[in-house]
Design an enzyme around this catalytic site. Sequence first.
Site, short mmCIF file in Angstrom:
data_model
loop_
_atom_site.label_atom_id
_atom_site.label_comp_id
_atom_site.label_asym_id
_atom_site.label_seq_id
_atom_site.Cartn_x
_atom_site.Cartn_y
_atom_site.Cartn_z
N ASP A 89 0.86 -1.20 0.00
CA ASP A 89 0.00 0.00 0.00
C ASP A 89 0.89 1.25 0.00
O ASP A 89 0.68 2.18 -0.79
CB ASP A 89 -0.90 0.06 1.25
CG ASP A 89 -1.92 -1.08 1.32
OD1 ASP A 89 -3.11 -0.82 1.23
OD2 ASP A 89 -1.50 -2.24 1.48
N GLU A 114 -5.09 7.57 0.32
CA GLU A 114 -5.49 6.92 1.57
C GLU A 114 -4.40 6.90 2.65
O GLU A 114 -4.68 7.12 3.81
CB GLU A 114 -5.94 5.47 1.28
CG GLU A 114 -6.38 4.77 2.55
CD GLU A 114 -6.84 3.34 2.32
OE1 GLU A 114 -6.83 2.87 1.17
OE2 GLU A 114 -7.21 2.70 3.33
N ASP A 177 -6.34 5.45 -4.41
CA ASP A 177 -6.35 4.34 -3.46
C ASP A 177 -5.22 3.42 -3.92
O ASP A 177 -5.33 2.74 -4.95
CB ASP A 177 -7.69 3.60 -3.49
CG ASP A 177 -7.87 2.71 -2.26
OD1 ASP A 177 -6.84 2.31 -1.70
OD2 ASP A 177 -9.02 2.46 -1.88
N ILE A 179 -3.89 0.64 -2.77
CA ILE A 179 -4.44 -0.72 -2.90
C ILE A 179 -5.86 -0.64 -2.37
O ILE A 179 -6.08 -0.39 -1.18
CB ILE A 179 -3.67 -1.78 -2.08
CG1 ILE A 179 -2.28 -2.00 -2.67
CG2 ILE A 179 -4.45 -3.12 -2.09
CD1 ILE A 179 -1.52 -3.17 -2.06
N ASP A 180 -6.82 -0.80 -3.24
CA ASP A 180 -8.20 -0.89 -2.78
C ASP A 180 -8.50 -2.38 -2.65
O ASP A 180 -8.22 -3.15 -3.58
CB ASP A 180 -9.14 -0.24 -3.80
CG ASP A 180 -10.58 -0.29 -3.32
OD1 ASP A 180 -10.81 -0.04 -2.12
OD2 ASP A 180 -11.47 -0.61 -4.12
N THR A 182 -7.42 -4.10 0.40
CA THR A 182 -6.22 -4.67 1.06
C THR A 182 -6.53 -6.05 1.65
O THR A 182 -5.67 -6.94 1.64
CB THR A 182 -5.70 -3.69 2.15
OG1 THR A 182 -5.47 -2.43 1.53
CG2 THR A 182 -4.40 -4.17 2.76
N HIS A 276 -18.27 -4.84 5.16
CA HIS A 276 -18.24 -3.64 4.30
C HIS A 276 -19.60 -3.34 3.66
O HIS A 276 -19.79 -2.26 3.10
CB HIS A 276 -17.21 -3.80 3.18
CG HIS A 276 -15.80 -3.87 3.68
ND1 HIS A 276 -14.72 -4.00 2.85
CD2 HIS A 276 -15.30 -3.83 4.95
CE1 HIS A 276 -13.60 -4.03 3.58
NE2 HIS A 276 -13.94 -3.94 4.84
N SER A 300 -12.81 -5.03 -3.75
CA SER A 300 -12.22 -3.85 -4.41
C SER A 300 -13.05 -3.28 -5.56
O SER A 300 -14.09 -3.81 -5.94
CB SER A 300 -10.80 -4.16 -4.90
OG SER A 300 -10.82 -4.80 -6.16
N LYS A 303 -14.81 -4.60 -9.00
CA LYS A 303 -16.26 -4.73 -9.27
C LYS A 303 -16.69 -3.71 -10.33
O LYS A 303 -17.46 -4.04 -11.23
CB LYS A 303 -17.07 -4.51 -7.98
CG LYS A 303 -16.90 -5.64 -6.96
CD LYS A 303 -17.83 -5.48 -5.77
CE LYS A 303 -17.34 -4.56 -4.69
NZ LYS A 303 -16.14 -5.00 -3.96
N ASP A 329 -12.26 5.46 -2.74
CA ASP A 329 -12.86 4.12 -2.90
C ASP A 329 -13.83 4.06 -4.08
O ASP A 329 -14.32 2.98 -4.41
CB ASP A 329 -13.60 3.71 -1.62
CG ASP A 329 -12.65 3.13 -0.58
OD1 ASP A 329 -11.73 2.40 -0.98
OD2 ASP A 329 -12.84 3.43 0.61
N1 A3P Z 1 -16.98 -0.92 7.64
C1 A3P Z 1 -16.82 -0.62 6.37
N2 A3P Z 1 -17.89 -0.40 5.57
C2 A3P Z 1 -17.73 -0.11 4.27
N3 A3P Z 1 -16.53 -0.03 3.67
C3 A3P Z 1 -15.44 -0.24 4.41
C4 A3P Z 1 -15.52 -0.55 5.79
N4 A3P Z 1 -14.27 -0.72 6.25
C5 A3P Z 1 -13.46 -0.52 5.21
N5 A3P Z 1 -14.16 -0.22 4.11
C6 A3P Z 1 -13.68 0.15 2.79
O1 A3P Z 1 -13.92 -0.91 1.88
C7 A3P Z 1 -12.86 -0.90 0.96
C8 A3P Z 1 -12.78 -2.21 0.25
O2 A3P Z 1 -13.97 -2.35 -0.48
P1 A3P Z 1 -14.56 -3.76 -0.88
O3 A3P Z 1 -15.33 -4.26 0.27
O4 A3P Z 1 -15.39 -3.41 -2.06
O5 A3P Z 1 -13.39 -4.62 -1.21
C9 A3P Z 1 -11.66 -0.59 1.80
O6 A3P Z 1 -10.67 -0.05 1.00
P2 A3P Z 1 -9.13 -0.39 1.34
O7 A3P Z 1 -8.93 -1.83 1.16
O8 A3P Z 1 -8.46 0.47 0.33
O9 A3P Z 1 -8.88 0.08 2.74
C10 A3P Z 1 -12.21 0.42 2.81
O10 A3P Z 1 -12.01 1.76 2.43
MG MG Z 2 -10.17 1.36 -0.67
MG MG Z 3 -6.57 1.17 0.14
MG MG Z 4 -7.35 0.70 3.70
#
Ligand code: A3P
Ligand code: MG
Ligand code: MG
Ligand code: MG
Length: 392
Positions: A89, A114, A177, A179-180, A182, A276, A300, A303, A329
């Site tokens: 990241d 980020e 971002d 790494i979206d 992670t 999430h 990420s 999608k 995001d």
């Molecule tokens: N409680 C939460 N509700 C919704 N999104 C969240 C979350 N906690 C983290 N995320 C976000 O969800 C992203 C990943 O999305 P997805 O679920 O589509 O893979 C994360 O990005 P990062 O991995 O860059 O931190 C983060 O920003």
């Molecule tokens: Mg992200």
């Molecule tokens: Mg990220």
């Molecule tokens: Mg993150």
Amino acid sequence: MISVNCGLCTLKPQIKAHLLFPLFSSKNKTLPSSYSVKIVSSMSSYDKELAAAKKAASLAARLCQKVQKALVRSDVQSKSDESPVTVADYGSQAVVSLVLQKEIPSKPFSLVAEEDSADIRLDAAKETRERITKLVCDTLASDESCSVCNLSQEDVLSAIDSGKSEGGSRGRHWVLDPIDGTKGFLRGDQYAIALALLDEGRVVLGVLACPNLPLKSISGSSQKNLHGEVGCLFYAAVGSGTYMQSLDGSSAVKVQVSAIDNTEEASFFESYEAAHSQHDLTNTIARKLGVKAPPVRIDSQAKYGALSRGDGAIYLRFPHKGYQEKIWDHAAGCIVVTEAGGVATDAAGNPLDFSRGRYLDLDTGIIVTNQKLMPQLLKAVKESLEEKSSSL
Ligand SMILES: Nc1ncnc2c1ncn2[C@@H]1O[C@H](COP(=O)(O)O)[C@@H](OP(=O)(O)O)[C@H]1O
Ligand SMILES: [Mg+2]
Ligand SMILES: [Mg+2]
Ligand SMILES: [Mg+2]
């Protein structure tokens, strides 16, 4: 339909065709026979920025893949909000920041990203700092046009910290971002390097590097049974459509969202992580729409990329109460989908507003689909949310 983005727009059509068609078989990346091909122009006023963004995201993806293939425990830390962050990241953010500043030196540089370097500046993080600096130098040195890399640790840390901009509705701001997904990255699954440019509060270009996403459609698959050659780079500039090419540099193809208008045939994407997005709510929405296929749960902004080429028809995201969405995001994913003919809104049908700083100010959730399905989707979302609130 898929069309070829040539970038040779000043040439006569015959010459373009002559130069282009050999590219289709380069590195055995032949186009699927069902796609019709036409030559299109994609010149826009953001060509230079788009080229820089593609280069930055592709190099960052190279760094991330190297780390993901040989991840060790010390590569992973936990942030103050308990979410994971890795050397990849940080390294990805530094690479993107350095490449953008080198490629577009004339403009003032503003980056909303980020990560920041506070945790890796601590005494205890000496080895992590060294590892990140080496990863960044090796990655930049692997690019022919960047042959020398003599960056200090401080150069790398300041490149990471150049991402502290607040963004906003004035001027230009890059949104990153590094790494979206992670959590997906740590599982060996999907993740994306997501980079967009805001100009006067509007997203004008976006690039999504998805190193583990198959080049062929993932329609009907689940994250754990994806097959075939992987590594996609999606990109879009306002008014110019969305294109996809392989991360190792094949020719680009123009992509479009699904044309489905019957909700029963639509499949939908959502987060792999139940924390999430509310999977029970999305199930209710899908049931109301008569969707037959099970949800495709992947990590990420891959999608958005998959949706832009019609692998599925709907993306539903309903964070649990109290969560605030960040612009990085969604900015790149949003333009990749909208330039491919899709629509992205909040749960009430309002367009996403990226001009208000680092956070999105949203009504409840994010929904994405094609123009035809949006009215039915909005209705199903409204009813499902009302049912949910009356049952509480
Ligand atoms: N409680 C939460 N509700 C919704 N999104 C969240 C979350 N906690 C983290 N995320 C976000 O969800 C992203 C990943 O999305 P997805 O679920 O589509 O893979 C994360 O990005 P990062 O991995 O860059 O931190 C983060 O920003
Ligand atoms: Mg992200
Ligand atoms: Mg990220
Ligand atoms: Mg993150």
